[in-house]
Scaffold this motif. Structure first.
Motif, PDB file in Angstrom:
ATOM      1  N   LYS A  19       5.463  20.233  -5.409  1.00 31.86           N
ATOM      2  CA  LYS A  19       4.226  19.483  -5.139  1.00 31.86           C
ATOM      3  C   LYS A  19       3.133  19.857  -6.131  1.00 31.86           C
ATOM      4  O   LYS A  19       2.366  19.006  -6.575  1.00 31.86           O
ATOM      5  CB  LYS A  19       3.738  19.749  -3.718  1.00 31.86           C
ATOM      6  CG  LYS A  19       4.517  19.017  -2.666  1.00 31.86           C
ATOM      7  CD  LYS A  19       3.888  19.206  -1.305  1.00 31.86           C
ATOM      8  CE  LYS A  19       4.638  18.423  -0.260  1.00 31.86           C
ATOM      9  NZ  LYS A  19       4.015  18.524   1.060  1.00 31.86           N
ATOM     10  N   HIS A  20       3.061  21.127  -6.490  1.00 32.04           N
ATOM     11  CA  HIS A  20       2.051  21.570  -7.445  1.00 32.04           C
ATOM     12  C   HIS A  20       2.366  21.050  -8.845  1.00 32.04           C
ATOM     13  O   HIS A  20       1.462  20.693  -9.601  1.00 32.04           O
ATOM     14  CB  HIS A  20       1.938  23.088  -7.438  1.00 32.04           C
ATOM     15  CG  HIS A  20       1.313  23.615  -6.182  1.00 32.04           C
ATOM     16  ND1 HIS A  20       0.909  24.910  -6.045  1.00 32.04           N
ATOM     17  CD2 HIS A  20       1.013  23.013  -5.005  1.00 32.04           C
ATOM     18  CE1 HIS A  20       0.392  25.088  -4.842  1.00 32.04           C
ATOM     19  NE2 HIS A  20       0.459  23.946  -4.191  1.00 32.04           N
ATOM     20  N   ARG A  21       3.647  20.978  -9.185  1.00 31.22           N
ATOM     21  CA  ARG A  21       4.040  20.401 -10.482  1.00 31.22           C
ATOM     22  C   ARG A  21       3.624  18.938 -10.566  1.00 31.22           C
ATOM     23  O   ARG A  21       3.187  18.469 -11.616  1.00 31.22           O
ATOM     24  CB  ARG A  21       5.552  20.487 -10.676  1.00 31.22           C
ATOM     25  CG  ARG A  21       6.066  21.869 -10.922  1.00 31.22           C
ATOM     26  CD  ARG A  21       7.578  21.827 -11.033  1.00 31.22           C
ATOM     27  NE  ARG A  21       8.120  23.163 -11.020  1.00 31.22           N
ATOM     28  CZ  ARG A  21       8.964  23.626 -11.927  1.00 31.22           C
ATOM     29  NH1 ARG A  21       9.382  22.846 -12.893  1.00 31.22           N
ATOM     30  NH2 ARG A  21       9.406  24.853 -11.856  1.00 31.22           N
ATOM     31  N   ARG A  22       3.760  18.223  -9.462  1.00 31.37           N
ATOM     32  CA  ARG A  22       3.380  16.810  -9.444  1.00 31.37           C
ATOM     33  C   ARG A  22       1.875  16.632  -9.585  1.00 31.37           C
ATOM     34  O   ARG A  22       1.416  15.684 -10.223  1.00 31.37           O
ATOM     35  CB  ARG A  22       3.870  16.151  -8.163  1.00 31.37           C
ATOM     36  CG  ARG A  22       5.367  15.990  -8.127  1.00 31.37           C
ATOM     37  CD  ARG A  22       5.812  15.319  -6.866  1.00 31.37           C
ATOM     38  NE  ARG A  22       7.269  15.317  -6.783  1.00 31.37           N
ATOM     39  CZ  ARG A  22       7.935  14.925  -5.732  1.00 31.37           C
ATOM     40  NH1 ARG A  22       7.300  14.497  -4.657  1.00 31.37           N
ATOM     41  NH2 ARG A  22       9.248  14.954  -5.731  1.00 31.37           N
ATOM     42  N   VAL A  23       1.107  17.538  -8.992  1.00 29.42           N
ATOM     43  CA  VAL A  23      -0.350  17.482  -9.137  1.00 29.42           C
ATOM     44  C   VAL A  23      -0.729  17.677 -10.604  1.00 29.42           C
ATOM     45  O   VAL A  23      -1.551  16.938 -11.151  1.00 29.42           O
ATOM     46  CB  VAL A  23      -1.037  18.536  -8.242  1.00 29.42           C
ATOM     47  CG1 VAL A  23      -2.511  18.659  -8.577  1.00 29.42           C
ATOM     48  CG2 VAL A  23      -0.853  18.192  -6.774  1.00 29.42           C
ATOM     49  N   VAL A  24      -0.114  18.662 -11.250  1.00 31.97           N
ATOM     50  CA  VAL A  24      -0.395  18.926 -12.662  1.00 31.97           C
ATOM     51  C   VAL A  24      -0.005  17.715 -13.512  1.00 31.97           C
ATOM     52  O   VAL A  24      -0.756  17.300 -14.400  1.00 31.97           O
ATOM     53  CB  VAL A  24       0.337  20.204 -13.129  1.00 31.97           C
ATOM     54  CG1 VAL A  24       0.257  20.361 -14.632  1.00 31.97           C
ATOM     55  CG2 VAL A  24      -0.253  21.428 -12.434  1.00 31.97           C
ATOM     56  N   ALA A  25       1.143  17.123 -13.231  1.00 27.47           N
ATOM     57  CA  ALA A  25       1.570  15.932 -13.971  1.00 27.47           C
ATOM     58  C   ALA A  25       0.610  14.769 -13.720  1.00 27.47           C
ATOM     59  O   ALA A  25       0.307  13.996 -14.635  1.00 27.47           O
ATOM     60  CB  ALA A  25       2.988  15.551 -13.569  1.00 27.47           C
ATOM     61  N   GLY A  26       0.114  14.656 -12.503  1.00 30.33           N
ATOM     62  CA  GLY A  26      -0.840  13.602 -12.169  1.00 30.33           C
ATOM     63  C   GLY A  26      -2.149  13.730 -12.928  1.00 30.33           C
ATOM     64  O   GLY A  26      -2.823  12.733 -13.198  1.00 30.33           O
ATOM     65  N   LEU A  27      -2.499  14.951 -13.282  1.00 30.42           N
ATOM     66  CA  LEU A  27      -3.694  15.177 -14.092  1.00 30.42           C
ATOM     67  C   LEU A  27      -3.445  14.858 -15.564  1.00 30.42           C
ATOM     68  O   LEU A  27      -4.380  14.776 -16.351  1.00 30.42           O
ATOM     69  CB  LEU A  27      -4.153  16.633 -13.961  1.00 30.42           C
ATOM     70  CG  LEU A  27      -4.801  17.006 -12.628  1.00 30.42           C
ATOM     71  CD1 LEU A  27      -4.935  18.516 -12.514  1.00 30.42           C
ATOM     72  CD2 LEU A  27      -6.152  16.336 -12.478  1.00 30.42           C
ATOM     73  N   ILE A  44     -10.158  13.741  -8.565  1.00 33.65           N
ATOM     74  CA  ILE A  44      -9.779  14.710  -9.597  1.00 33.65           C
ATOM     75  C   ILE A  44     -10.144  16.117  -9.142  1.00 33.65           C
ATOM     76  O   ILE A  44      -9.364  17.063  -9.313  1.00 33.65           O
ATOM     77  CB  ILE A  44     -10.455  14.366 -10.942  1.00 33.65           C
ATOM     78  CG1 ILE A  44      -9.957  13.015 -11.461  1.00 33.65           C
ATOM     79  CG2 ILE A  44     -10.215  15.463 -11.968  1.00 33.65           C
ATOM     80  CD1 ILE A  44      -8.474  12.952 -11.765  1.00 33.65           C
ATOM     81  N   ARG A  45     -11.320  16.283  -8.537  1.00 38.31           N
ATOM     82  CA  ARG A  45     -11.715  17.600  -8.023  1.00 38.31           C
ATOM     83  C   ARG A  45     -10.721  18.102  -6.978  1.00 38.31           C
ATOM     84  O   ARG A  45     -10.381  19.284  -6.944  1.00 38.31           O
ATOM     85  CB  ARG A  45     -13.109  17.538  -7.398  1.00 38.31           C
ATOM     86  CG  ARG A  45     -14.226  17.488  -8.389  1.00 38.31           C
ATOM     87  CD  ARG A  45     -14.416  18.827  -9.038  1.00 38.31           C
ATOM     88  NE  ARG A  45     -15.537  18.760  -9.965  1.00 38.31           N
ATOM     89  CZ  ARG A  45     -16.245  19.804 -10.321  1.00 38.31           C
ATOM     90  NH1 ARG A  45     -15.974  20.993  -9.847  1.00 38.31           N
ATOM     91  NH2 ARG A  45     -17.228  19.665 -11.176  1.00 38.31           N
ATOM     92  N   GLY A  46     -10.249  17.208  -6.125  1.00 42.18           N
ATOM     93  CA  GLY A  46      -9.266  17.591  -5.118  1.00 42.18           C
ATOM     94  C   GLY A  46      -7.969  18.058  -5.745  1.00 42.18           C
ATOM     95  O   GLY A  46      -7.363  19.033  -5.289  1.00 42.18           O
ATOM     96  N   MET A  47      -7.542  17.378  -6.804  1.00 44.45           N
ATOM     97  CA  MET A  47      -6.320  17.786  -7.498  1.00 44.45           C
ATOM     98  C   MET A  47      -6.501  19.155  -8.146  1.00 44.45           C
ATOM     99  O   MET A  47      -5.613  20.010  -8.074  1.00 44.45           O
ATOM    100  CB  MET A  47      -5.933  16.740  -8.542  1.00 44.45           C
ATOM    101  CG  MET A  47      -5.522  15.415  -7.944  1.00 44.45           C
ATOM    102  SD  MET A  47      -5.295  14.128  -9.169  1.00 44.45           S
ATOM    103  CE  MET A  47      -3.658  14.514  -9.755  1.00 44.45           C
ATOM    104  N   VAL A  48      -7.653  19.371  -8.764  1.00 45.88           N
ATOM    105  CA  VAL A  48      -7.936  20.666  -9.397  1.00 45.88           C
ATOM    106  C   VAL A  48      -7.970  21.768  -8.338  1.00 45.88           C
ATOM    107  O   VAL A  48      -7.442  22.863  -8.547  1.00 45.88           O
ATOM    108  CB  VAL A  48      -9.266  20.600 -10.179  1.00 45.88           C
ATOM    109  CG1 VAL A  48      -9.725  21.985 -10.590  1.00 45.88           C
ATOM    110  CG2 VAL A  48      -9.120  19.696 -11.397  1.00 45.88           C
TER     111      VAL A  48
END
Length: 61
Positions: A19-27, A44-48
């Motif tokens: 899930k964290h890898r997907r967040v990084v890819a989403g950024l 974007i703040r939520g993803m960070v």
């Protein structure tokens, strides 16, 4: 003028939860020390905030 964030991936994704890898890819970050600039939005703040241990970020004006 809207604010931007410069987001940099500072740690490797080896051993990181999927899930964290997907967040990084989403950024839009692909590899260590890769930087992107994104609008400073709540999304974007939520993803960070999900993966602060992997990232470094700074506000740009």
């Amino acid at each position: 003028m809207s604010k931007h964030l410069r987001i940099t991936l500072v740690k490797s994704l080896i051993g990181v939860a999927e899930k964290h890898r997907r967040v990084v890819a989403g950024l839009g970050l692909r590899h260590t020390h890769h930087s992107v600039e994104r609008l400073d939005t709540p999304e974007i703040r939520g993803m960070v905030n999900k993966v602060p241990y992997l990232l470094r970020w700074e506000e740009l004006s």
